[in-house]
Design a protein around this motif. Sequence first.
Motif, PDB file in Angstrom:
ATOM      1  N   PRO A  98       0.832  -1.203   0.000  1.00 24.95           N
ATOM      2  CA  PRO A  98       0.000   0.000   0.000  1.00 24.95           C
ATOM      3  C   PRO A  98       0.866   1.253   0.000  1.00 24.95           C
ATOM      4  CG  PRO A  98       0.114  -0.905   2.210  1.00 24.95           C
ATOM      5  CD  PRO A  98       0.848  -1.866   1.318  1.00 24.95           C
ATOM      6  N   LEU A  99       0.225   2.371  -0.239  1.00 21.64           N
ATOM      7  CA  LEU A  99       0.927   3.646  -0.383  1.00 21.64           C
ATOM      8  C   LEU A  99       1.767   3.992   0.835  1.00 21.64           C
ATOM      9  CD1 LEU A  99       1.368   6.181  -2.139  1.00 21.64           C
ATOM     10  CD2 LEU A  99      -0.674   7.164  -1.061  1.00 21.64           C
ATOM     11  N   TRP A 100       1.276   3.672   2.028  1.00 19.46           N
ATOM     12  CA  TRP A 100       2.054   4.000   3.232  1.00 19.46           C
ATOM     13  C   TRP A 100       3.470   3.409   3.154  1.00 19.46           C
ATOM     14  CZ3 TRP A 100      -2.629   1.090   4.377  1.00 19.46           C
ATOM     15  CH2 TRP A 100      -3.731   1.880   4.734  1.00 19.46           C
ATOM     16  N   ILE A 101       3.544   2.128   2.821  1.00 19.58           N
ATOM     17  CA  ILE A 101       4.835   1.433   2.847  1.00 19.58           C
ATOM     18  C   ILE A 101       5.714   1.883   1.680  1.00 19.58           C
ATOM     19  CG2 ILE A 101       5.961  -0.813   2.886  1.00 19.58           C
ATOM     20  CD1 ILE A 101       4.190  -0.126   5.352  1.00 19.58           C
ATOM     21  N   THR A 102       5.123   2.061   0.508  1.00 14.38           N
ATOM     22  CA  THR A 102       5.896   2.565  -0.634  1.00 14.38           C
ATOM     23  C   THR A 102       6.485   3.928  -0.325  1.00 14.38           C
ATOM     24  OG1 THR A 102       4.560   1.306  -2.212  1.00 14.38           O
ATOM     25  CG2 THR A 102       5.741   3.213  -3.066  1.00 14.38           C
ATOM     26  N   ALA A 103       5.715   4.789   0.324  1.00 15.40           N
ATOM     27  CA  ALA A 103       6.213   6.116   0.685  1.00 15.40           C
ATOM     28  C   ALA A 103       7.317   6.015   1.740  1.00 15.40           C
ATOM     29  CB  ALA A 103       5.059   6.982   1.193  1.00 15.40           C
ATOM     30  N   GLN A 104       7.119   5.177   2.737  1.00 14.01           N
ATOM     31  CA  GLN A 104       8.144   5.017   3.771  1.00 14.01           C
ATOM     32  C   GLN A 104       9.452   4.491   3.192  1.00 14.01           C
ATOM     33  OE1 GLN A 104       5.017   4.027   7.425  1.00 14.01           O
ATOM     34  NE2 GLN A 104       6.671   2.619   7.027  1.00 14.01           N
ATOM     35  N   ASN A 105       9.358   3.587   2.234  1.00 17.01           N
ATOM     36  CA  ASN A 105      10.560   3.033   1.618  1.00 17.01           C
ATOM     37  C   ASN A 105      11.333   4.075   0.812  1.00 17.01           C
ATOM     38  OD1 ASN A 105      10.096   0.510   2.712  1.00 17.01           O
ATOM     39  ND2 ASN A 105       9.129  -0.320   0.879  1.00 17.01           N
ATOM     40  N   GLN A 106      10.696   5.221   0.554  1.00 12.83           N
ATOM     41  CA  GLN A 106      11.370   6.306  -0.151  1.00 12.83           C
ATOM     42  C   GLN A 106      11.614   7.501   0.762  1.00 12.83           C
ATOM     43  OE1 GLN A 106       9.855   6.903  -4.287  1.00 12.83           O
ATOM     44  NE2 GLN A 106       8.687   5.007  -3.944  1.00 12.83           N
ATOM     45  N   GLY A 107      11.636   7.218   2.073  1.00 15.22           N
ATOM     46  CA  GLY A 107      12.059   8.221   3.043  1.00 15.22           C
ATOM     47  C   GLY A 107      10.979   9.098   3.615  1.00 15.22           C
ATOM     48  N   LEU A 108       9.708   8.832   3.307  1.00 15.07           N
ATOM     49  CA  LEU A 108       8.628   9.659   3.814  1.00 15.07           C
ATOM     50  C   LEU A 108       8.073   9.092   5.113  1.00 15.07           C
ATOM     51  CD1 LEU A 108       8.935  10.652   0.898  1.00 15.07           C
ATOM     52  CD2 LEU A 108       6.451  10.901   0.789  1.00 15.07           C
ATOM     53  N   LYS A 109       7.410   9.946   5.862  1.00 18.19           N
ATOM     54  CA  LYS A 109       6.827   9.592   7.150  1.00 18.19           C
ATOM     55  C   LYS A 109       5.310   9.514   6.976  1.00 18.19           C
ATOM     56  CE  LYS A 109       7.479  10.933  12.023  1.00 18.19           C
ATOM     57  NZ  LYS A 109       8.054  12.000  12.884  1.00 18.19           N
ATOM     58  N   THR A 110       4.705   8.378   7.385  1.00 18.14           N
ATOM     59  CA  THR A 110       3.294   8.165   7.097  1.00 18.14           C
ATOM     60  C   THR A 110       2.512   7.776   8.340  1.00 18.14           C
ATOM     61  OG1 THR A 110       3.377   5.782   6.597  1.00 18.14           O
ATOM     62  CG2 THR A 110       4.022   7.290   4.830  1.00 18.14           C
ATOM     63  N   GLY A 111       1.212   8.043   8.293  1.00 13.62           N
ATOM     64  CA  GLY A 111       0.339   7.701   9.406  1.00 13.62           C
ATOM     65  C   GLY A 111      -1.038   7.289   8.925  1.00 13.62           C
ATOM     66  N   SER A 112      -1.714   6.508   9.747  1.00 11.85           N
ATOM     67  CA  SER A 112      -3.069   6.052   9.456  1.00 11.85           C
ATOM     68  C   SER A 112      -3.934   6.240  10.689  1.00 11.85           C
ATOM     69  CB  SER A 112      -3.057   4.569   9.039  1.00 11.85           C
ATOM     70  OG  SER A 112      -4.374   4.056   8.989  1.00 11.85           O
ATOM     71  N   PHE A 113      -5.038   6.942  10.526  1.00 12.43           N
ATOM     72  CA  PHE A 113      -5.977   7.165  11.621  1.00 12.43           C
ATOM     73  C   PHE A 113      -7.292   6.492  11.231  1.00 12.43           C
ATOM     74  CE2 PHE A 113      -8.590   9.029  14.756  1.00 12.43           C
ATOM     75  CZ  PHE A 113      -7.797   9.653  15.710  1.00 12.43           C
ATOM     76  N   TYR A 114      -7.527   5.314  11.793  1.00 13.56           N
ATOM     77  CA  TYR A 114      -8.739   4.519  11.573  1.00 13.56           C
ATOM     78  C   TYR A 114      -8.832   3.924  10.170  1.00 13.56           C
ATOM     79  CZ  TYR A 114     -10.879   6.439  15.893  1.00 13.56           C
ATOM     80  OH  TYR A 114     -11.175   6.805  17.172  1.00 13.56           O
ATOM     81  N   PHE A 115      -7.903   4.184   9.275  1.00 13.13           N
ATOM     82  CA  PHE A 115      -8.075   3.813   7.874  1.00 13.13           C
ATOM     83  C   PHE A 115      -7.940   2.303   7.701  1.00 13.13           C
ATOM     84  CE2 PHE A 115      -7.618   4.005   3.299  1.00 13.13           C
ATOM     85  CZ  PHE A 115      -8.271   5.187   2.949  1.00 13.13           C
ATOM     86  N   PRO A 116      -8.858   1.656   6.973  1.00 12.49           N
ATOM     87  CA  PRO A 116      -8.755   0.204   6.746  1.00 12.49           C
ATOM     88  C   PRO A 116      -7.426  -0.175   6.089  1.00 12.49           C
ATOM     89  CG  PRO A 116     -10.927   0.993   6.110  1.00 12.49           C
ATOM     90  CD  PRO A 116     -10.104   2.216   6.396  1.00 12.49           C
ATOM     91  N   GLY A 117      -6.763  -1.172   6.669  1.00 16.89           N
ATOM     92  CA  GLY A 117      -5.473  -1.627   6.178  1.00 16.89           C
ATOM     93  C   GLY A 117      -4.292  -0.994   6.870  1.00 16.89           C
TER      94      GLY A 117
END
Length: 434
Positions: free
Chosen positions: A124-143
């Motif tokens: 998913p986008l969270w992990i792809t973004a993290q693998n390119q140095g970005l910081k990500t978060g999920s608030f209640y979001f499915p997955g």
Amino acid sequence: MDRRLQLFLLLSVSSAAAVPLSKAASGQRNRLLLISFDGFRWDYDQDVDTPHLDQLGKDGVRAKYITPPMLTMTSPSHFTTVSGRWVEDHEVVHNMMFDAKTNLKVPHRQTLTRSEWWDNGVLPLWITAQNQGLKTGSFYFPGGAANYSGQAVNRVVVEETRPANETEWKQNIDTVLSWFSEEDFHLVTLYFGEPDRVGHAKGPDHPDRKSMIRQIDRTIGYLREAIDRQHLSDSLNVILTSDHGMTTVKKRPQVEEIVLNKYLNLIQLASFEILDYGGFGILTPRPGREQDVFDALSKAPNLTVYKKNEFPENFHLAKSERLPSIVVVADLGFNLNSRLIVYVNKGDHGFHNGEMDMKTIFWALGPDFKKNFLSEPFDSIHIYPLMCKVLQIEPAPHNGSLSVTEKLLLHGGSQRNGVSVGLLLTLLCSLSRL
């Protein structure tokens, strides 16, 4: 002036014009907040006064509607949005985790934290973004609460209930925006369980649904005020979307409700089933009985039965290894009941994604989006490459296409730097006359 110097200056201006102002000034990319309001049908704002959503459309972009994937259910559709993959590829084929071989069935709420349901090789986008140095978060979001190849989202808040309290909604918005303003997050996904819940409980035409849309509209107004208050207007893009629509459930005495056991003996012919779950059902026939099950269900009214290997291509479900061999899709508004009519919902989804009642919403605004732009409809699968473009990251393999959605963007950001393409052409013409 020496022509080589003139050319150098022109190229310098061109290069500067290609860099967004916020990026050039701060050395940072713009951020993205993805918001989903579950079950927000495409036309829910049309019979309610929604000044903040109306203003959102003027200050940004919106689509006439978007088409969710087949299946029009919460978890499958949300994961298509954040992965850009069809359901047959990401394999989140139901809200419930299940195993047709062991008869395992895990309720939706518990499924949200079961990584083995979500982690099927698609990032998913969270992990792809993290693998390119970005910081990500999920608030209640499915997955968001799952691990993917051993990786977790940087910050996760797991949905425990579906709060409809407006004050709590505002608190959640404040929390998420603080991740951007105080902790330098790049991507956050935020989920609201409405208007899905009221749509199920009361139906899409009930006054309470309209009241909920007004609450959502006020929440969007609060969000925009909070973005300004936290000085994020110049750096934060916001995408507002949903997972599916909603339709009125047809019940007696207006219609004859579907009870599948009238048409086949489920105990004798089926070894696994999830049939009492809205308009979409799955069934594993006992060995050697697939054709018997198919023939029996083909005689039932107000539904269509499919063998998995004979799915229409545009369903993008046939390659799924998780789906059992028989899938049943009810006609719009008819719920599937296995043995008894126990379904209490007044509204539901899970029906064919070609039905207008299953279509949903898309709005976006921020430094990378045009203003007052109305897009033609598109499939939700194309949101993923758009988000990657906004975040300036390389997407993982996906089924979407940026060509569908890039018209929503301010190309190159040149207008934000006060240097237009027309000005560059003028300079080129001036040089040619020297």
